[in-house]
Design a protein around this motif. Structure first.
Motif, short mmCIF file in Angstrom:
data_model
loop_
_atom_site.label_atom_id
_atom_site.label_comp_id
_atom_site.label_asym_id
_atom_site.label_seq_id
_atom_site.Cartn_x
_atom_site.Cartn_y
_atom_site.Cartn_z
N LEU A 8 -14.62 33.14 -40.48
CA LEU A 8 -13.23 33.46 -40.17
C LEU A 8 -13.12 34.69 -39.26
O LEU A 8 -12.32 34.72 -38.32
N ILE A 9 -13.95 35.68 -39.53
CA ILE A 9 -13.95 36.88 -38.70
C ILE A 9 -14.41 36.55 -37.29
O ILE A 9 -13.82 36.98 -36.30
N GLN A 11 -14.17 33.70 -35.76
CA GLN A 11 -13.09 32.97 -35.10
C GLN A 11 -12.00 33.91 -34.60
O GLN A 11 -11.53 33.78 -33.47
N ALA A 12 -11.60 34.84 -35.45
CA ALA A 12 -10.55 35.78 -35.07
C ALA A 12 -10.98 36.64 -33.89
O ALA A 12 -10.20 36.85 -32.94
N LEU A 13 -12.22 37.11 -33.89
CA LEU A 13 -12.71 37.93 -32.78
C LEU A 13 -12.80 37.12 -31.49
O LEU A 13 -12.52 37.63 -30.41
N ILE A 15 -10.90 34.53 -30.66
CA ILE A 15 -9.52 34.34 -30.19
C ILE A 15 -9.02 35.61 -29.52
O ILE A 15 -8.40 35.57 -28.46
N GLN A 16 -9.30 36.75 -30.16
CA GLN A 16 -8.86 38.02 -29.58
C GLN A 16 -9.52 38.28 -28.24
O GLN A 16 -8.89 38.77 -27.31
N GLU A 34 -6.16 45.18 -34.60
CA GLU A 34 -6.51 44.00 -35.38
C GLU A 34 -8.02 43.93 -35.63
O GLU A 34 -8.47 43.59 -36.73
N LEU A 38 -9.97 43.92 -39.25
CA LEU A 38 -10.95 42.92 -39.63
C LEU A 38 -12.27 43.56 -40.07
O LEU A 38 -12.86 43.16 -41.07
#
Length: 62
Positions: A8-9, A11-13, A15-16, A34, A38
């Motif tokens: 999940l981390i 994926q978030a990174l 996207i960012q 953000e 995280l």
């Protein structure tokens, strides 16, 4: 659970990082915050696992 959190981390990174090419300086600051959140959540998770190992009896551990 660790693998799921790491995924999940990641994926978030990802996207960012894609967003960085499309935004101005204000959005970059928001993304930086953000990322910091995280990273801190991952540290909290690690510390909670360590605490749980110390306080849980061995018979209860999975």
């Amino acid at each position: 659970m660790k693998a799921e959190i790491d995924h999940l981390i990641s994926q978030a990174l990802e996207i960012q990082s894609q967003d960085l090419t499309k935004v101005g300086s204000e959005k970059i600051e928001i993304i930086r915050i953000e990322m910091t959140v995280l990273e801190n959540l991952k540290r909290i998770h690690t510390h909670l696992k360590r605490i749980a190992r110390e306080i849980m009896p061995r018979a209860v551990r999975v």
